[in-house]
Design a protein around this motif. Structure first.
Motif, PDB file in Angstrom:
ATOM      1  N   ALA A  34       0.839  -1.198   0.000  1.00  0.00           N
ATOM      2  CA  ALA A  34       0.000   0.000   0.000  1.00  0.00           C
ATOM      3  C   ALA A  34       0.876   1.251   0.000  1.00  0.00           C
ATOM      4  N   GLU A  35       0.416   2.284  -0.681  1.00  0.00           N
ATOM      5  CA  GLU A  35       1.148   3.544  -0.720  1.00  0.00           C
ATOM      6  C   GLU A  35       1.387   4.056   0.696  1.00  0.00           C
ATOM      7  N   CYS A  36       2.591   4.555   0.927  1.00  0.00           N
ATOM      8  CA  CYS A  36       2.915   5.092   2.246  1.00  0.00           C
ATOM      9  C   CYS A  36       4.070   6.068   2.117  1.00  0.00           C
ATOM     10  N   VAL A  37       4.273   6.846   3.158  1.00  0.00           N
ATOM     11  CA  VAL A  37       5.478   7.656   3.278  1.00  0.00           C
ATOM     12  C   VAL A  37       6.268   7.072   4.440  1.00  0.00           C
ATOM     13  N   ILE A  38       7.557   6.786   4.208  1.00  0.00           N
ATOM     14  CA  ILE A  38       8.300   5.973   5.164  1.00  0.00           C
ATOM     15  C   ILE A  38       9.801   6.255   5.073  1.00  0.00           C
ATOM     16  N   PRO A  39      10.519   6.263   6.202  1.00  0.00           N
ATOM     17  CA  PRO A  39      11.972   6.388   6.146  1.00  0.00           C
ATOM     18  C   PRO A  39      12.568   5.161   5.457  1.00  0.00           C
ATOM     19  N   PRO A  40      13.550   5.327   4.594  1.00  0.00           N
ATOM     20  CA  PRO A  40      14.131   4.182   3.892  1.00  0.00           C
ATOM     21  C   PRO A  40      14.635   3.085   4.821  1.00  0.00           C
ATOM     22  N   ALA A  41      15.218   3.459   5.948  1.00  0.00           N
ATOM     23  CA  ALA A  41      15.743   2.454   6.879  1.00  0.00           C
ATOM     24  C   ALA A  41      14.623   1.585   7.450  1.00  0.00           C
ATOM     25  N   VAL A  42      13.463   2.193   7.691  1.00  0.00           N
ATOM     26  CA  VAL A  42      12.316   1.433   8.188  1.00  0.00           C
ATOM     27  C   VAL A  42      11.746   0.549   7.081  1.00  0.00           C
ATOM     28  N   LEU A  43      11.726   1.064   5.874  1.00  0.00           N
ATOM     29  CA  LEU A  43      11.258   0.287   4.728  1.00  0.00           C
ATOM     30  C   LEU A  43      12.088  -0.980   4.560  1.00  0.00           C
ATOM     31  N   VAL A  44      13.381  -0.847   4.706  1.00  0.00           N
ATOM     32  CA  VAL A  44      14.288  -2.000   4.578  1.00  0.00           C
ATOM     33  C   VAL A  44      13.927  -3.090   5.578  1.00  0.00           C
ATOM     34  N   GLU A  45      13.525  -2.683   6.765  1.00  0.00           N
ATOM     35  CA  GLU A  45      13.161  -3.654   7.798  1.00  0.00           C
ATOM     36  C   GLU A  45      11.828  -4.341   7.505  1.00  0.00           C
ATOM     37  N   GLU A  46      10.928  -3.646   6.837  1.00  0.00           N
ATOM     38  CA  GLU A  46       9.568  -4.152   6.681  1.00  0.00           C
ATOM     39  C   GLU A  46       9.342  -4.961   5.405  1.00  0.00           C
ATOM     40  N   VAL A  75      -3.801  13.343  -2.819  1.00  0.00           N
ATOM     41  CA  VAL A  75      -3.283  12.402  -1.832  1.00  0.00           C
ATOM     42  C   VAL A  75      -1.864  12.828  -1.491  1.00  0.00           C
ATOM     43  N   TYR A  76      -1.685  13.314  -0.267  1.00  0.00           N
ATOM     44  CA  TYR A  76      -0.367  13.753   0.170  1.00  0.00           C
ATOM     45  C   TYR A  76       0.380  12.671   0.947  1.00  0.00           C
ATOM     46  N   LEU A  77      -0.348  11.754   1.564  1.00  0.00           N
ATOM     47  CA  LEU A  77       0.175  10.706   2.448  1.00  0.00           C
ATOM     48  C   LEU A  77       0.705  11.261   3.760  1.00  0.00           C
ATOM     49  N   ARG A  78       1.018  12.558   3.818  1.00  0.00           N
ATOM     50  CA  ARG A  78       1.460  13.158   5.074  1.00  0.00           C
ATOM     51  C   ARG A  78       0.331  13.924   5.744  1.00  0.00           C
ATOM     52  N   ASP A  79      -0.869  13.866   5.197  1.00  0.00           N
ATOM     53  CA  ASP A  79      -1.999  14.620   5.747  1.00  0.00           C
ATOM     54  C   ASP A  79      -2.153  14.424   7.245  1.00  0.00           C
ATOM     55  N   THR A  80      -2.188  13.154   7.670  1.00  0.00           N
ATOM     56  CA  THR A  80      -2.448  12.843   9.075  1.00  0.00           C
ATOM     57  C   THR A  80      -1.338  13.361   9.969  1.00  0.00           C
ATOM     58  N   VAL A  81      -0.102  13.216   9.525  1.00  0.00           N
ATOM     59  CA  VAL A  81       1.037  13.671  10.321  1.00  0.00           C
ATOM     60  C   VAL A  81       0.974  15.181  10.512  1.00  0.00           C
ATOM     61  N   ALA A  82       0.747  15.915   9.420  1.00  0.00           N
ATOM     62  CA  ALA A  82       0.713  17.372   9.500  1.00  0.00           C
ATOM     63  C   ALA A  82      -0.443  17.836  10.383  1.00  0.00           C
ATOM     64  N   TRP A  83      -1.575  17.159  10.273  1.00  0.00           N
ATOM     65  CA  TRP A  83      -2.761  17.531  11.055  1.00  0.00           C
ATOM     66  C   TRP A  83      -2.503  17.355  12.538  1.00  0.00           C
TER      67      TRP A  83
END
Length: 233
Positions: free
Chosen positions: A142-154, A218-226
């Motif tokens: 699923a589309e997401c915004v994520i730090p690359p290091a975390v992506l590598v783990e998942e 779709v910004y994907l950061r909407d929730t974080v900014a809010w």
């Protein structure tokens, strides 16, 4: 796929317009990171003139809904809404990540694509897509915004070879080199309206259009900014 659809995209540094009429695609595309507002409407006029159509002749207006640059995504949807409202057209939002997957197939014939757009702030916009027999794309991640290091783990390794598309691979090459996936390079860095208009045809066929006033980016950061705003938990 017979709907007459105009698509535009300004979500990244690339600015593009495409018009699909039957099997024919009229398009313009230019790398213009700071000139989207100057370039996009002349491009629209050019493809319509080339096809011998006006906006009122169309069935729908598609747009790159993001993710991408906040400013670029806002410009794209604002212009798309203005055009659609004036011509009374329904709208179709298309993922920029999925559009790049289609672009990789169009250019290289790849059927498994890993899309990563540089999201700044040490993050990437990420999605993985698998092409289906009918030409549509299935969302594997699923589309997401994520730090690359975390992506590598998942991300879990599988048996497929994944084509890399997007600016994120260059921006975070060191971290993303640790992904457990089998990867292959492409030259696809940005979404293109040629691919947005292709994917929009599938949405049209399924009746997935929205009125102008209900179309949204779709910004994907909407929730974080809010949540960062005081009292907005």
């Amino acid at each position: 796929m017979s709907a007459k659809i105009l698509a535009l995209d300004t979500a990244t540094e690339q600015c593009s317009v495409a018009l699909m009429v039957g099997e024919k695609v009229y398009f313009r595309s230019e790398f213009a990171p700071r000139d989207h507002t100057k370039k996009i409407l002349p491009m629209v006029d050019e493809v319509l003139k080339e096809a011998g159509l006006t906006l009122s002749d169309l069935d729908a207006l598609a747009f790159g809904r993001g993710p991408g640059s906040f400013t670029g995504v806002r410009i794209g949807i604002g212009i798309a809404q203005g055009l659609a409202f004036g011509a009374d057209l329904p709208m179709i939002g298309v993922s920029t990540l999925a559009a790049m997957a289609q672009g990789a197939y169009r250019l290289h014939g790849t059927t498994h694509v890993a899309s990563a757009i540089d999201a700044r702030m040490s993050e990437v916009y990420w999605g993985r897509f698998e092409r289906q027999e009918d030409g549509s794309w299935n969302e594997v991640d699923a589309e997401c915004v994520i730090p690359p290091a975390v992506l590598v783990e998942e991300v879990q390794k599988d048996d497929n070879t994944w084509a890399k598309v997007g600016t994120g691979w260059q921006a975070y090459a060191e971290d993303l080199a640790n992904l457990s996936l089998t990867l292959t390079d492409t030259d696809m860095l940005y979404p293109d309206s040629q691919d947005i208009v292709y994917l929009a045809q599938f949405e049209w066929a399924k009746g997935n259009t929205t009125p102008v006033e209900e179309s949204s980016p779709v910004y994907l950061r909407d929730t974080v900014a809010w949540k960062k705003l005081p009292g907005r938990e």
